[in-house]
Design an enzyme around this catalytic site. Structure first.
Site, PDB file in Angstrom:
ATOM      1  N   SER A 125      51.482  47.673  32.905  1.00 18.72           N
ATOM      2  CA  SER A 125      50.746  47.989  32.997  1.00 18.72           C
ATOM      3  C   SER A 125      49.894  48.074  34.587  1.00 18.72           C
ATOM      4  CB  SER A 125      50.208  48.959  32.770  1.00 18.72           C
ATOM      5  OG  SER A 125      50.736  49.401  31.491  1.00 18.72           O
ATOM      6  N   ARG A 127      50.865  48.295  38.989  1.00 17.66           N
ATOM      7  CA  ARG A 127      49.828  49.199  39.871  1.00 17.66           C
ATOM      8  C   ARG A 127      49.130  48.751  40.720  1.00 17.66           C
ATOM      9  NH1 ARG A 127      50.558  51.518  35.073  1.00 17.66           N
ATOM     10  NH2 ARG A 127      50.142  53.869  34.632  1.00 17.66           N
ATOM     11  N   GLY A 147      60.474  51.773  33.747  1.00 17.94           N
ATOM     12  CA  GLY A 147      60.259  53.452  33.470  1.00 17.94           C
ATOM     13  C   GLY A 147      59.912  53.730  34.091  1.00 17.94           C
ATOM     14  N   GLN A 165      52.891  57.467  32.498  1.00 16.50           N
ATOM     15  CA  GLN A 165      53.616  57.440  33.462  1.00 16.50           C
ATOM     16  C   GLN A 165      53.931  58.634  34.440  1.00 16.50           C
ATOM     17  OE1 GLN A 165      57.214  56.142  31.826  1.00 16.50           O
ATOM     18  NE2 GLN A 165      56.636  53.996  31.917  1.00 16.50           N
ATOM     19  N   ASP A 171      53.117  51.616  22.565  1.00 19.63           N
ATOM     20  CA  ASP A 171      53.715  50.368  23.132  1.00 19.63           C
ATOM     21  C   ASP A 171      53.774  50.080  21.624  1.00 19.63           C
ATOM     22  OD1 ASP A 171      54.597  51.349  25.130  1.00 19.63           O
ATOM     23  OD2 ASP A 171      54.229  50.202  26.410  1.00 19.63           O
ATOM     24  N   ARG A 186      60.378  44.652  22.746  1.00 20.10           N
ATOM     25  CA  ARG A 186      59.536  45.132  22.224  1.00 20.10           C
ATOM     26  C   ARG A 186      59.956  45.017  20.539  1.00 20.10           C
ATOM     27  NH1 ARG A 186      54.721  45.155  25.400  1.00 20.10           N
ATOM     28  NH2 ARG A 186      55.360  46.624  27.142  1.00 20.10           N
TER      29      ARG A 186
HETATM   30  C1  S3P Z   1      53.341  53.125  30.536  1.00 20.51           C
HETATM   31  C2  S3P Z   1      52.842  53.999  30.525  1.00 20.51           C
HETATM   32  C3  S3P Z   1      53.540  54.382  28.645  1.00 20.51           C
HETATM   33  C4  S3P Z   1      53.684  53.303  27.790  1.00 20.51           C
HETATM   34  C5  S3P Z   1      54.159  52.195  29.435  1.00 20.51           C
HETATM   35  C6  S3P Z   1      54.203  51.616  30.446  1.00 20.51           C
HETATM   36  C7  S3P Z   1      52.186  52.779  32.032  1.00 20.51           C
HETATM   37  O1  S3P Z   1      54.127  55.364  29.262  1.00 20.51           O
HETATM   38  O2  S3P Z   1      54.941  53.429  26.888  1.00 20.51           O
HETATM   39  O3  S3P Z   1      55.179  51.127  28.104  1.00 20.51           O
HETATM   40  O4  S3P Z   1      52.250  51.383  32.234  1.00 20.51           O
HETATM   41  O5  S3P Z   1      51.525  53.827  32.570  1.00 20.51           O
HETATM   42  P1  S3P Z   1      54.621  57.105  28.715  1.00 20.51           P
HETATM   43  O6  S3P Z   1      53.045  56.832  29.776  1.00 20.51           O
HETATM   44  O7  S3P Z   1      55.258  57.753  29.750  1.00 20.51           O
HETATM   45  O8  S3P Z   1      54.216  57.565  27.321  1.00 20.51           O
END
Ligand code: S3P
Length: 426
Positions: free
Chosen positions: A20, A24, A91, A164, A310, A383
């Site tokens: 994450s 960023r 995602g 997210q 996760d 995972r």
């Molecule tokens: C993430 C937020 C989570 C997580 C994903 C990474 C992020 O998803 O499951 O692996 O980096 O913001 P959600 O915020 O959609 O739950």
């Protein structure tokens, strides 16, 4: 790949950078003024896809084995890409970039692999649309066409607990005409808020409310990415459920919005020690030692879920080795991750001998303290592959994983590190 049972676990390990935070770091450095240097960046497929997308928008990014250098183009300096942006399996890349694209003065098309094309995007389309972006896609799914616009600030009550979605709005808010307020349903990871403030933005958090004030520019920085607690989680569980084990994981990111795995393992009775706590680029970091433990089943639900979402596949493996019943609820978000993780975990753990049942919003595991082993499918989900590798090490006959290469998405050297902690001679 066959993962054989192990006798003993001993080692100090360092795990790769947080996924994450690595995303960023690229995103914010790209729209900052000046050159940022990123240390301990995660060279996983997902984060490399974020780099590819920003390069296509004209950001010079140099990738070296040790560091990444990003020559930021400023908030208004991105260029219309010549091609479609492709995020692969990521995602986070998809949803966060949409927040940025919403505020540009060009149109872009963004897509990803089959998993991405099946995941819901209406959760970001709705708020970004309210801010003034024009986003279209069949059934609100990828590929999406995004016509950037002058954005207006909104007050948004989040209908889902999602970092997210929150981050997409926060990134769009950098381009908005005044103060944007977001109210979260549950607290979710706050890496975007922390890094934005670290780079000079003004984001205020109070309880579940977050206020983002317009910013003229972000300042390039040195960013040290902590080790990923979601990757460390596999080794924490391995340490706890292996009969003869002691494992130390160094430099683990311990942001309180991510530490649900430690809270849960402690509640299950795990022997965990957290020490050498410090702050790195605005994020808390520490070393974590876990040793063989007698676990008991617990109930997991409510506000802790986003703090360990996760880690649920590997928590299910831990629960199979606990005394008593573990119930996981309020985790329906698992159905829309890289695979439907309720289905993947329940069907595959049952296949190798666990007593597990799926529910609408989670799963119930009756701990048997043993798993027979066998062949599993991981549905291309990193995972799931790693959680079952851990299961394989403590199973009677071993576990064969159909697609081990998918671990590259978040943890490219997972099997090397795993190999290094295993001691099989008596
Ligand atoms: C993430 C937020 C989570 C997580 C994903 C990474 C992020 O998803 O499951 O692996 O980096 O913001 P959600 O915020 O959609 O739950």
């Amino acid at each position: 790949m066959l993962i054989k049972p192990v006798k003993r676990i001993r080692k100090n390990i360092a795990i790769p950078g947080d996924k994450s935070i690595s995303h960023r770091a690229i995103i914010l450095s790209s729209i900052a003024d000046g050159e940022s240097k990123i240390h301990n960046f995660l060279m996983g497929d997902d984060c490399l896809n974020t780099i590819k997308c920003f390069r296509k928008m004209g950001v010079p990014i140099e990738v070296n084995p040790e560091n990444i250098f990003v020559k930021g183009v400023g908030l208004r300096g991105l260029k219309k890409p010549d091609e479609i942006l492709d995020v692969g399996n990521s995602g986070t890349t998809f949803r966060l970039i949409c927040g940025i694209l919403a505020g540009q003065d060009f149109e872009t098309t963004i897509t990803g692999d089959n998993s991405i094309q099946g995941r819901p995007m209406d959760r970001i389309i709705r708020p970004l649309d309210q801010m003034g972006a024009k986003i279209s896609g069949i059934d609100n799914r990828a590929p999406l066409k995004i016509q950037g616009s002058k954005l207006k600030a909104i007050n948004y009550n989040m209908p889902v607990a999602s970092a997210q979605v929150k981050s997409a709005i926060l990134l769009a808010s950098l381009y908005a005409d005044s103060e944007t307020t977001i109210v979260e349903l549950e607290e979710t990871r706050d890496h975007t808020e922390r890094m934005l403030n670290y780079m000079g933005a003004n984001i205020q958090q109070s309880g579940l409310s977050i206020i983002s004030s317009p910013t003229k520019k972000l300042y390039a920085k040195d960013i040290h990415v902590p080790g990923d607690i979601s990757s460390a989680a596999f080794f924490m569980v391995l340490g706890a459920i292996t009969k003869d084990a002691e494992i130390t994981i160094e430099n683990v990111g311990l942001n309180p919005t991510r530490t649900g795995i430690i809270d849960v393992l402690k509640q299950m009775g795990a022997e965990i020690r957290v020490y050498n706590e410090r702050i790195l680029s605005g994020e808390p970091v520490a070393n974590v030692t876990v040793s063989s433990s007698s676990l008991k089943g617990i109930e997991i639900g409510g506000g802790i879920i986003p703090r360990l979402i996760d880690e649920i596949p590997v928590i299910a493996v831990a629960a199979a080795f606990a005394e008593g019943v573990t119930v996981i609820r309020n985790a329906e978000e698992l159905k829309i991750k890289e695979s439907n993780r309720i289905k993947s975990v329940v069907t595959q753990l049952a296949k190798i001998g666990a007593n597990i049942k799926g529910t609408e919003d989670g799963m119930i595991i009756h701990g048997t303290k043993e798993l027979k082993g066998g062949k599993i499918e991981c549905y291309g989900d990193h995972r799931i592959a790693m959680a079952f590798a851990i299961a394989g090490l403590v199973s009677e006959e071993g576990v064969t994983i159909d697609d081990p290469r998918c671990v590259n998405i978040s943890f490219p050297n997972f099997f090397n590190i795993l190999h290094g902690v295993v001691q099989n001679e008596s």
